[in-house]
Design a protein around this motif. Sequence first.
Motif, mmCIF file in Angstrom:
data_model
loop_
_atom_site.group_PDB
_atom_site.id
_atom_site.type_symbol
_atom_site.label_atom_id
_atom_site.label_comp_id
_atom_site.label_asym_id
_atom_site.label_seq_id
_atom_site.Cartn_x
_atom_site.Cartn_y
_atom_site.Cartn_z
ATOM 1 N N LYS A 87 20.324 24.269 44.860
ATOM 2 C CA LYS A 87 21.217 23.859 43.778
ATOM 3 C C LYS A 87 21.518 22.375 43.952
ATOM 4 N N ARG A 88 21.579 21.659 42.854
ATOM 5 C CA ARG A 88 21.915 20.229 42.895
ATOM 6 C C ARG A 88 23.375 20.080 42.526
ATOM 7 N N GLU A 89 24.116 19.338 43.334
ATOM 8 C CA GLU A 89 25.527 19.089 43.060
ATOM 9 C C GLU A 89 25.737 17.586 42.946
ATOM 10 N N GLY A 90 26.389 17.180 41.865
ATOM 11 C CA GLY A 90 26.630 15.757 41.653
ATOM 12 C C GLY A 90 25.605 15.159 40.723
ATOM 13 N N SER A 91 25.655 13.838 40.612
ATOM 14 C CA SER A 91 24.784 13.131 39.677
ATOM 15 C C SER A 91 23.366 12.999 40.227
ATOM 16 N N THR A 92 22.480 12.560 39.369
ATOM 17 C CA THR A 92 21.083 12.389 39.754
ATOM 18 C C THR A 92 20.945 11.376 40.889
ATOM 19 N N LYS A 93 21.688 10.277 40.796
ATOM 20 C CA LYS A 93 21.566 9.225 41.808
ATOM 21 C C LYS A 93 22.424 9.487 43.049
ATOM 22 N N ASN A 94 23.604 10.049 42.861
ATOM 23 C CA ASN A 94 24.539 10.190 43.982
ATOM 24 C C ASN A 94 24.768 11.627 44.419
ATOM 25 N N GLY A 95 24.009 12.555 43.890
ATOM 26 C CA GLY A 95 24.203 13.962 44.206
ATOM 27 C C GLY A 95 23.538 14.375 45.502
ATOM 28 N N VAL A 96 23.771 15.624 45.863
ATOM 29 C CA VAL A 96 23.153 16.206 47.058
ATOM 30 C C VAL A 96 22.600 17.576 46.704
ATOM 31 N N TRP A 97 21.642 18.025 47.501
ATOM 32 C CA TRP A 97 21.070 19.354 47.344
ATOM 33 C C TRP A 97 21.845 20.319 48.221
ATOM 34 N N LEU A 98 22.117 21.492 47.716
ATOM 35 C CA LEU A 98 22.758 22.555 48.476
ATOM 36 C C LEU A 98 21.760 23.680 48.660
ATOM 37 N N ILE A 99 21.667 24.194 49.875
ATOM 38 C CA ILE A 99 20.717 25.265 50.191
ATOM 39 C C ILE A 99 21.499 26.523 50.514
ATOM 40 N N ARG A 100 21.063 27.622 49.906
ATOM 41 C CA ARG A 100 21.677 28.918 50.175
ATOM 42 C C ARG A 100 20.644 29.835 50.811
ATOM 43 N N ASN A 101 21.063 30.515 51.832
ATOM 44 C CA ASN A 101 20.205 31.537 52.443
ATOM 45 C C ASN A 101 20.073 32.664 51.432
ATOM 46 N N GLU A 102 18.922 33.285 51.380
ATOM 47 C CA GLU A 102 18.691 34.362 50.409
ATOM 48 C C GLU A 102 19.659 35.533 50.636
ATOM 49 N N ASN A 103 20.243 35.639 51.830
ATOM 50 C CA ASN A 103 21.166 36.718 52.131
ATOM 51 C C ASN A 103 22.621 36.356 51.849
#
Length: 106
Positions: A87-103
Amino acid sequence: MDPLIEEQFIPDRTILTVSFRETSIETSIETNTQKIFPNLNSNERKIISLIIDKPQITLDELEKLLSLSKNGVRYNVDRLKEKGVLKREGSTKNGVWLIRNENDEE
């Protein structure tokens, strides 16, 4: 893999050389991501590994690091989003990626 250790004895000193394989870290990361995310393909796992290392990474940087086309990166990122792993959180330039475990739960 264990490090390679070599010793040399010279009358006035002892030389100890310890060598490590550079690829062992990459292999370890790939193996760990495969254990956590068993339903992902190789490119998806590589993307996850790069995002773990740098959550603010851009699609352009992923394209260069993975030697994939822009469409190839977008395709794999879109699949990760559809699977609920990325999931991407924040803007295109200043955002970060968030990773979720499938569980993980929502």
